[in-house]
Design a protein around this motif. Structure first.
Motif, PDB file in Angstrom:
ATOM      1  N   THR A   1       0.919  -1.217   0.157  1.00 31.90           N
ATOM      2  CA  THR A   1      -0.116   0.039   0.076  1.00 31.90           C
ATOM      3  C   THR A   1       0.839   1.331  -0.076  1.00 31.90           C
ATOM      4  N   PRO A   2       1.910   1.484   0.857  1.00 33.16           N
ATOM      5  CA  PRO A   2       2.686   2.516   0.750  1.00 33.16           C
ATOM      6  C   PRO A   2       3.237   3.138  -0.673  1.00 33.16           C
ATOM      7  N   LEU A   3       3.592   1.837  -1.209  1.00 35.33           N
ATOM      8  CA  LEU A   3       4.456   2.036  -2.477  1.00 35.33           C
ATOM      9  C   LEU A   3       3.218   2.310  -3.709  1.00 35.33           C
ATOM     10  N   LEU A   4       2.241   1.928  -3.537  1.00 34.86           N
ATOM     11  CA  LEU A   4       0.998   2.111  -4.518  1.00 34.86           C
ATOM     12  C   LEU A   4       0.768   3.512  -4.191  1.00 34.86           C
TER      13      LEU A   4
ATOM     14  N   PRO B   1       0.242   3.645  -9.677  1.00 35.65           N
ATOM     15  CA  PRO B   1       0.378   3.093 -11.203  1.00 35.65           C
ATOM     16  C   PRO B   1      -0.936   2.870 -11.695  1.00 35.65           C
ATOM     17  N   ASP B   2      -0.951   2.935 -12.789  1.00 36.42           N
ATOM     18  CA  ASP B   2      -2.134   3.036 -13.883  1.00 36.42           C
ATOM     19  C   ASP B   2      -2.891   1.807 -13.503  1.00 36.42           C
ATOM     20  N   VAL B   3      -2.213   0.793 -13.324  1.00 33.54           N
ATOM     21  CA  VAL B   3      -2.777  -0.687 -13.379  1.00 33.54           C
ATOM     22  C   VAL B   3      -2.070  -1.313 -12.208  1.00 33.54           C
ATOM     23  N   HIS B   4      -2.816  -2.095 -11.268  1.00 34.68           N
ATOM     24  CA  HIS B   4      -2.152  -2.954 -10.148  1.00 34.68           C
ATOM     25  C   HIS B   4      -2.293  -4.166 -10.701  1.00 34.68           C
TER      26      HIS B   4
ATOM     27  N   THR C   1      -3.984 -15.001 -10.595  1.00 35.51           N
ATOM     28  CA  THR C   1      -5.396 -15.499 -10.732  1.00 35.51           C
ATOM     29  C   THR C   1      -5.698 -16.013  -9.590  1.00 35.51           C
ATOM     30  N   ASP C   2      -4.971 -16.169  -8.358  1.00 36.88           N
ATOM     31  CA  ASP C   2      -5.307 -16.597  -7.037  1.00 36.88           C
ATOM     32  C   ASP C   2      -6.382 -15.457  -6.485  1.00 36.88           C
ATOM     33  N   TYR C   3      -6.652 -14.249  -6.964  1.00 37.23           N
ATOM     34  CA  TYR C   3      -7.273 -13.158  -6.750  1.00 37.23           C
ATOM     35  C   TYR C   3      -8.564 -13.117  -7.491  1.00 37.23           C
ATOM     36  N   THR C   4      -9.334 -12.447  -7.136  1.00 35.62           N
ATOM     37  CA  THR C   4     -10.334 -11.613  -8.021  1.00 35.62           C
ATOM     38  C   THR C   4     -10.366 -10.188  -7.839  1.00 35.62           C
ATOM     39  N   VAL C   5     -10.854  -9.219  -8.526  1.00 36.39           N
ATOM     40  CA  VAL C   5     -11.035  -7.771  -8.464  1.00 36.39           C
ATOM     41  C   VAL C   5     -11.540  -7.330  -7.163  1.00 36.39           C
ATOM     42  N   ASP C   6     -12.513  -8.421  -6.707  1.00 37.49           N
ATOM     43  CA  ASP C   6     -12.901  -7.842  -5.464  1.00 37.49           C
ATOM     44  C   ASP C   6     -11.920  -8.591  -3.995  1.00 37.49           C
ATOM     45  N   THR C   7     -11.144  -9.537  -4.315  1.00 39.53           N
ATOM     46  CA  THR C   7     -10.509  -9.821  -3.041  1.00 39.53           C
ATOM     47  C   THR C   7      -8.993  -9.283  -2.991  1.00 39.53           C
ATOM     48  N   VAL C   8      -8.627  -8.504  -4.083  1.00 35.60           N
ATOM     49  CA  VAL C   8      -7.350  -7.817  -4.037  1.00 35.60           C
ATOM     50  C   VAL C   8      -7.060  -7.095  -2.697  1.00 35.60           C
ATOM     51  N   PRO C   9      -6.384  -7.161  -1.881  1.00 31.38           N
ATOM     52  CA  PRO C   9      -6.244  -6.509  -0.586  1.00 31.38           C
ATOM     53  C   PRO C   9      -6.042  -5.178  -0.749  1.00 31.38           C
ATOM     54  N   GLU C  10      -5.409  -4.628  -1.682  1.00 28.74           N
ATOM     55  CA  GLU C  10      -5.217  -3.132  -2.052  1.00 28.74           C
ATOM     56  C   GLU C  10      -6.232  -2.474  -2.924  1.00 28.74           C
ATOM     57  N   ARG C  11      -7.276  -3.135  -3.076  1.00 31.87           N
ATOM     58  CA  ARG C  11      -8.261  -2.798  -4.042  1.00 31.87           C
ATOM     59  C   ARG C  11      -8.872  -1.128  -3.826  1.00 31.87           C
ATOM     60  N   GLU C  12      -9.004  -0.911  -2.299  1.00 34.91           N
ATOM     61  CA  GLU C  12      -9.601   0.371  -2.189  1.00 34.91           C
ATOM     62  C   GLU C  12      -8.472   1.391  -2.434  1.00 34.91           C
ATOM     63  N   THR C  13      -7.167   1.047  -2.148  1.00 34.44           N
ATOM     64  CA  THR C  13      -6.223   2.011  -2.404  1.00 34.44           C
ATOM     65  C   THR C  13      -6.098   2.280  -3.765  1.00 34.44           C
ATOM     66  N   VAL C  14      -5.991   1.480  -4.633  1.00 35.59           N
ATOM     67  CA  VAL C  14      -5.988   1.576  -6.117  1.00 35.59           C
ATOM     68  C   VAL C  14      -7.346   2.314  -6.672  1.00 35.59           C
ATOM     69  N   ARG C  15      -8.464   1.855  -6.125  1.00 36.77           N
ATOM     70  CA  ARG C  15      -9.736   2.785  -6.708  1.00 36.77           C
ATOM     71  C   ARG C  15      -9.433   4.080  -6.042  1.00 36.77           C
ATOM     72  N   GLY C  16      -9.071   4.378  -4.843  1.00 36.79           N
ATOM     73  CA  GLY C  16      -9.126   5.746  -4.532  1.00 36.79           C
ATOM     74  C   GLY C  16      -8.190   6.880  -5.159  1.00 36.79           C
TER      75      GLY C  16
ATOM     76  N   GLY D   1      -7.784   6.211  -8.542  1.00 35.11           N
ATOM     77  CA  GLY D   1      -8.160   6.149  -9.800  1.00 35.11           C
ATOM     78  C   GLY D   1      -7.535   5.342 -10.563  1.00 35.11           C
ATOM     79  N   GLY D   2      -6.961   4.308 -10.189  1.00 38.16           N
ATOM     80  CA  GLY D   2      -6.195   3.027 -10.752  1.00 38.16           C
ATOM     81  C   GLY D   2      -7.132   2.076 -11.225  1.00 38.16           C
ATOM     82  N   ARG D   3      -6.638   0.915 -11.790  1.00 39.91           N
ATOM     83  CA  ARG D   3      -7.362  -0.193 -12.448  1.00 39.91           C
ATOM     84  C   ARG D   3      -6.611  -1.279 -11.761  1.00 39.91           C
ATOM     85  N   ILE D   4      -7.392  -2.334 -11.609  1.00 42.84           N
ATOM     86  CA  ILE D   4      -6.835  -3.729 -11.316  1.00 42.84           C
ATOM     87  C   ILE D   4      -7.269  -4.644 -12.172  1.00 42.84           C
ATOM     88  N   ALA D   5      -5.996  -5.490 -12.502  1.00 40.46           N
ATOM     89  CA  ALA D   5      -5.986  -6.500 -13.862  1.00 40.46           C
ATOM     90  C   ALA D   5      -5.796  -7.777 -13.156  1.00 40.46           C
TER      91      ALA D   5
END
Length: 167
Positions: A100-103, A108-111, A115-130, A132-136
């Motif tokens: 999270t501190p590095l993000l 980054p535009d894309v985190h 495949t052991d994750y889904t977009v909704d289980t990525v631990p840093e998802r709220e940080t990335v969304r916050g 304006g980044g995208r999760i792939a």
């Protein structure tokens, strides 16, 4: 070949890349013993943007996450191996328990996560969304692991490389 950079160098380099109109993807992990799953994950992550940053867990972090006897390879060795992979532009070692501190520093535009994750289980998802980044979710199915590789080495004769004893 990618470059291993300090956090400060990486922040400057990513800013310069962005000023040049380049998009940045970010991937992270322990990468203790490099295997085909790691390679496929990072190559797929590289396809998500113009530049790929790979953050590698520091040795103390790997020991905490993976347990006794880990990491097998030092953080500097793991960083050098990952930097040598096609598609990897920059590698940084991070000591924190999460990226999270590095993000937040790089935004980054894309985190990219495996495949052991889904977009909704990525631990840093709220940080990335916050910011304006995208999760792939990238790479092949999670059917490769360092743990399994170490088990197979041990079963084939031991981690010391000796041949199995024969009756």
């Amino acid at each position: 070949m990618g470059r291993v950079l300090s956090r400060e160098e990486l922040i400057r380099q990513v800013a310069a890349d962005r000023a040049g109109g380049l998009a940045v993807a970010f991937a992270n992990g322990c990468f203790d013993l490099l295997h085909v799953g790691h390679v496929r994950y990072l190559q797929a992550a590289a396809d998500e943007a113009d530049r790929l940053v790979v953050a590698i867990n520091a040795d103390a972090s790997v020991a905490g996450l993976k347990g006794s006897g880990r990491p097998i390879l030092s953080e500097s060795d793991r960083a050098e191996l990952v930097a040598a992979l096609r598609g990897v532009d920059y590698v940084v070692i991070f000591p924190e328990p999460t990226v999270t501190p590095l993000l937040l520093a790089l935004k980054p535009d894309v985190h990219c996560k495996g495949t052991d994750y889904t977009v909704d289980t990525v631990p840093e998802r709220e940080t990335v969304r916050g910011y304006g980044g995208r999760i792939a979710i990238v790479g092949d199915p999670k059917d490769h692991s360092t743990r399994d590789l170490l088990r197979r080495v041990a079963e084939s004769g031991g981690a010391d490389g000796s041949a199995p004893s024969r009756p």
